[in-house]
Design an enzyme around this catalytic site. Structure first.
Site, mmCIF file in Angstrom:
data_model
loop_
_atom_site.group_PDB
_atom_site.id
_atom_site.type_symbol
_atom_site.label_atom_id
_atom_site.label_comp_id
_atom_site.label_asym_id
_atom_site.label_seq_id
_atom_site.Cartn_x
_atom_site.Cartn_y
_atom_site.Cartn_z
ATOM 1 N N ALA A 42 5.619 -7.364 -0.935
ATOM 2 C CA ALA A 42 4.372 -7.958 -1.432
ATOM 3 C C ALA A 42 4.579 -8.394 -2.887
ATOM 4 C CB ALA A 42 3.244 -6.949 -1.330
ATOM 5 N N LYS A 70 11.258 -8.998 2.031
ATOM 6 C CA LYS A 70 10.320 -9.800 1.237
ATOM 7 C C LYS A 70 9.127 -8.863 1.028
ATOM 8 C CE LYS A 70 6.423 -12.338 0.862
ATOM 9 N NZ LYS A 70 6.131 -11.775 -0.461
ATOM 10 N N CYS A 81 -3.482 1.725 6.615
ATOM 11 C CA CYS A 81 -3.823 1.140 7.922
ATOM 12 C C CYS A 81 -4.350 2.224 8.857
ATOM 13 C CB CYS A 81 -2.607 0.462 8.518
ATOM 14 S SG CYS A 81 -1.188 1.541 8.607
ATOM 15 N N GLU A 87 2.995 -4.631 12.522
ATOM 16 C CA GLU A 87 2.156 -3.459 12.215
ATOM 17 C C GLU A 87 1.009 -3.987 11.370
ATOM 18 O OE1 GLU A 87 2.570 -0.624 13.434
ATOM 19 O OE2 GLU A 87 4.691 -0.322 13.843
ATOM 20 N N ASN A 110 0.805 -1.235 0.000
ATOM 21 C CA ASN A 110 0.000 0.000 0.000
ATOM 22 C C ASN A 110 0.841 1.289 0.000
ATOM 23 O OD1 ASN A 110 0.708 -0.460 2.664
ATOM 24 N ND2 ASN A 110 -1.206 0.363 3.484
HETATM 25 P P1 NAP Z 1 -0.936 -9.144 3.591
HETATM 26 O O1 NAP Z 1 -1.701 -10.009 2.680
HETATM 27 O O2 NAP Z 1 -0.759 -9.583 4.983
HETATM 28 O O3 NAP Z 1 0.485 -8.924 2.882
HETATM 29 C C1 NAP Z 1 1.505 -8.196 3.503
HETATM 30 C C2 NAP Z 1 2.826 -8.930 3.320
HETATM 31 O O4 NAP Z 1 2.775 -10.160 4.037
HETATM 32 C C3 NAP Z 1 3.103 -9.304 1.865
HETATM 33 O O5 NAP Z 1 4.489 -9.229 1.635
HETATM 34 C C4 NAP Z 1 2.628 -10.741 1.797
HETATM 35 O O6 NAP Z 1 3.237 -11.469 0.775
HETATM 36 C C5 NAP Z 1 3.040 -11.248 3.156
HETATM 37 N N1 NAP Z 1 2.288 -12.390 3.637
HETATM 38 C C6 NAP Z 1 0.955 -12.632 3.500
HETATM 39 N N2 NAP Z 1 0.629 -13.798 4.120
HETATM 40 C C7 NAP Z 1 1.774 -14.280 4.653
HETATM 41 C C8 NAP Z 1 2.095 -15.468 5.389
HETATM 42 N N3 NAP Z 1 1.177 -16.363 5.705
HETATM 43 N N4 NAP Z 1 3.371 -15.665 5.761
HETATM 44 C C9 NAP Z 1 4.317 -14.775 5.439
HETATM 45 N N5 NAP Z 1 4.088 -13.637 4.750
HETATM 46 C C10 NAP Z 1 2.834 -13.389 4.357
HETATM 47 O O7 NAP Z 1 -1.536 -7.701 3.675
HETATM 48 P P2 NAP Z 1 -2.139 -6.842 2.495
HETATM 49 O O8 NAP Z 1 -3.569 -7.164 2.354
HETATM 50 O O9 NAP Z 1 -1.299 -6.916 1.304
HETATM 51 O O10 NAP Z 1 -1.937 -5.389 3.136
HETATM 52 C C11 NAP Z 1 -2.943 -4.728 3.779
HETATM 53 C C12 NAP Z 1 -2.912 -4.929 5.292
HETATM 54 O O11 NAP Z 1 -1.746 -4.359 5.832
HETATM 55 C C13 NAP Z 1 -4.074 -4.231 5.933
HETATM 56 O O12 NAP Z 1 -4.643 -5.005 6.944
HETATM 57 C C14 NAP Z 1 -3.423 -2.986 6.514
HETATM 58 O O13 NAP Z 1 -4.144 -2.390 7.544
HETATM 59 C C15 NAP Z 1 -2.096 -3.508 6.908
HETATM 60 N N6 NAP Z 1 -1.144 -2.410 7.061
HETATM 61 C C16 NAP Z 1 -0.723 -2.072 8.301
HETATM 62 C C17 NAP Z 1 0.129 -1.015 8.490
HETATM 63 C C18 NAP Z 1 0.600 -0.625 9.846
HETATM 64 O O14 NAP Z 1 1.593 0.085 9.931
HETATM 65 N N7 NAP Z 1 -0.027 -1.040 10.909
HETATM 66 C C19 NAP Z 1 0.572 -0.298 7.385
HETATM 67 C C20 NAP Z 1 0.120 -0.665 6.132
HETATM 68 C C21 NAP Z 1 -0.731 -1.732 5.988
HETATM 69 P P3 NAP Z 1 2.467 -11.783 -0.610
HETATM 70 O O15 NAP Z 1 2.195 -10.492 -1.256
HETATM 71 O O16 NAP Z 1 3.452 -12.611 -1.347
HETATM 72 O O17 NAP Z 1 1.222 -12.517 -0.224
#
Ligand code: NAP
Length: 453
Positions: A155, A153, A261, A227, A130
């Site tokens: 996305a 690593k 987020c 996060e 994002n």
């Molecule tokens: P996501 O699916 O969790 O993906 C984020 C990262 O984690 C990607 O690199 C993804 O790789 C990896 N990942 C996913 N499943 C995994 C697993 N089982 N094991 C290891 N790595 C894994 O999240 P998203 O939907 O792309 O991003 C949106 C989320 O991030 C929202 O919930 C948002 O609120 C949160 N966010 C939080 C913050 C904060 O600072 N708190 C900031 C920004 C976003 P792949 O792409 O290869 O699946």
């Protein structure tokens, strides 16, 4: 791994994933780099970080375009993101030495002790799409300056960003191996966490990914910072500047086309000013003009992937089916397209996705509160606790209420925003640990006690 323009659906570039052998070689290279990197005086590492900031500033247009093409963010926001990354590099370049200076402790028996800060080694960063530059730099700037080395690593939908970030550090003159991007799927993360040379992991992403990574790291007794998601409240009390609040609320919801987020997601308005707020809020959201991500005049373009747009729409649809009021009607994404128009939903009940779940896109959930106590109760009735925005012109009330809100940050009469000077992170299902500021640079340090007998 494919780099696809979500606005046009065009395949921009295809990359071959790194093999297990390449990942192992990268870890070895990272470990070798760490052994000499940690020995450098912090001032030398800071000088390189300052150069990284300069590389970003010199290439704002180039990197901004990569971000916009790969994840659909409008170009004005992409360029600001690159500039913000330069800011965090400069911030740690200027402040890290003081933050990590030895801290003497005077003991009551006259003996002396001190805390010294040592780096840990390789830190794995699993990052989301994002803010594909900002999320990485706010990890890398403090950690690399402090003497750790980074393995990214990223996305899977932003491989060009991952490689561009590695390029920034190379161009700035960082030694080989201090920062490396791995092009791998999420199924390869567990083995990296288990590797003896990898000392810690940080994830910015979903709750589900957080559970997995925390469990894998827990198994290995390795520290994590998580996060995760948010469903941040934006609370407007009857004594607030309602017009200003509504304008800021729209910005808070529409920034990054809602895929943030810390975007304001639940708007909780005291009943006396509810109608006034809705009028201004609706017209402020409607004033955002859609367009091409590369068009400087576009207010928004599209979401980062078609599946994300459809997932968001399904949350909207399920809420409407359960009786949510449609205050602003958006659009259903066409099959295979990432475009959606913003929605505002009201009259929400706890059984609706728009009440309970994170809505990671341009959909606002609005609540009418009978009084202040009910407003705070609704704000806290969430599994998440990242940032909150509170609007009132009474500073005393703001102070009291800011302590009652369950979140990692409260911004008064302002939208929640990250800033190198301010600790950033959540509680509850929004995760744990802090990034940015002094707290952020100390998360992956060995806080070592040295006692002089
Ligand atoms: P996501 O699916 O969790 O993906 C984020 C990262 O984690 C990607 O690199 C993804 O790789 C990896 N990942 C996913 N499943 C995994 C697993 N089982 N094991 C290891 N790595 C894994 O999240 P998203 O939907 O792309 O991003 C949106 C989320 O991030 C929202 O919930 C948002 O609120 C949160 N966010 C939080 C913050 C904060 O600072 N708190 C900031 C920004 C976003 P792949 O792409 O290869 O699946």
């Amino acid at each position: 791994m494919k780099s696809i323009n979500p606005y046009t659906g065009e395949l921009l570039e295809e990359f071959t994933d790194h093999t297990e052998q390449q990942v192992e070689a990268a870890i070895q290279k990272g470990q070798e780099a760490y052994l000499s990197w940690r020995e450098l005086p912090i001032s030398q590492r800071a000088d390189l970080m300052k150069k990284a900031g300069q590389v970003l500033r010199d290439n704002t247009d180039k990197y901004g375009k990569i971000i916009s093409l790969e994840m659909g963010k409008v170009i004005t926001e992409s360029k600001s993101e690159v500039e913000k990354c330069a800011w965090v590099c400069e911030y740690y370049a200027e402040n890290a030495e003081e933050m990590l200076a030895d801290a003497p402790i005077a003991l009551p028996d006259g003996k002396e002790a001190k805390v010294v800060y040592n780096p840990l080694g390789i830190v794995l960063a699993v990052m989301p799409w994002n803010f594909p530059f900002w999320q990485v730099f706010r990890f890398a700037a403090p950690n690399l300056t402090a003497g750790n080395v980074g393995l990214l690593k990223h996305a899977s939908n932003v491989p060009q960003c991952a490689l561009a970030i590695e390029e920034v550090f190379t161009q700035a003159g960082f030694p080989e191996g201090v920062f490396q991007s791995l092009l791998i799927g999420s199924d390869k993360v567990a083995n990296i966490i288990a590797h003896p040379d990898v000392k810690a992991a940080t994830l910015t992403g979903s709750e589900k990914a957080g559970q997995k990574i925390a469990a894998q790291a827990g198994e290995q007794i390795k520290k994590t910072v998580l996060e995760l998601g948010g469903s941040d409240p934006f609370i407007v009390l009857k004594d607030a500047d309602v017009k200003e609040a509504a304008k800021t609320a729209a910005k808070g919801r529409m920034i990054n086309f809602g895929q943030s987020c810390i975007a304001a997601k639940r708007f909780i308005i005291e009943q006396e000013v509810y109608d006034e707020f809705i009028t201004h809020f609706k017209s402020a959201i409607e004033s955002y003009v859609p367009g091409d991500p590369l068009d400087e005049k576009a207010g928004y373009a599209c979401m980062a992937r078609p599946d994300l747009a459809m997932e968001l729409y399904e949350q909207v649809e399920a809420s409407i089916q359960k009786g949510a009021e449609v205050i602003l009607e958006g659009t259903k994404p066409e099959k295979g397209k990432a475009f959606i128009k913003p929605y505002i939903l009201g009259k929400l009940t706890p059984d609706m996705p728009a009440y309970r779940e994170e809505l990671f896109g341009p959909v606002a959930s609005v609540f009418k509160a009978n009084d202040v106590d009910e407003a705070i109760a609704i704000a806290n009735d969430s599994a998440f606790g990242l940032g909150a925005s509170l609007w009132t012109q009474d500073p005393q009330k703001a102070d009291i209420l800011s302590r009652k809100i369950e979140s990692g940050a409260v911004f008064i009469n302002s939208m929640v925003a990250s800033n190198p000077y301010l600790p950033f992170g959540g509680i509850k299902k929004s995760g744990y640990g802090r990034e940015l500021a002094e707290n952020g640079i100390k998360e992956f340090m060995n806080i070592k006690t040295v006692y002089l007998g």
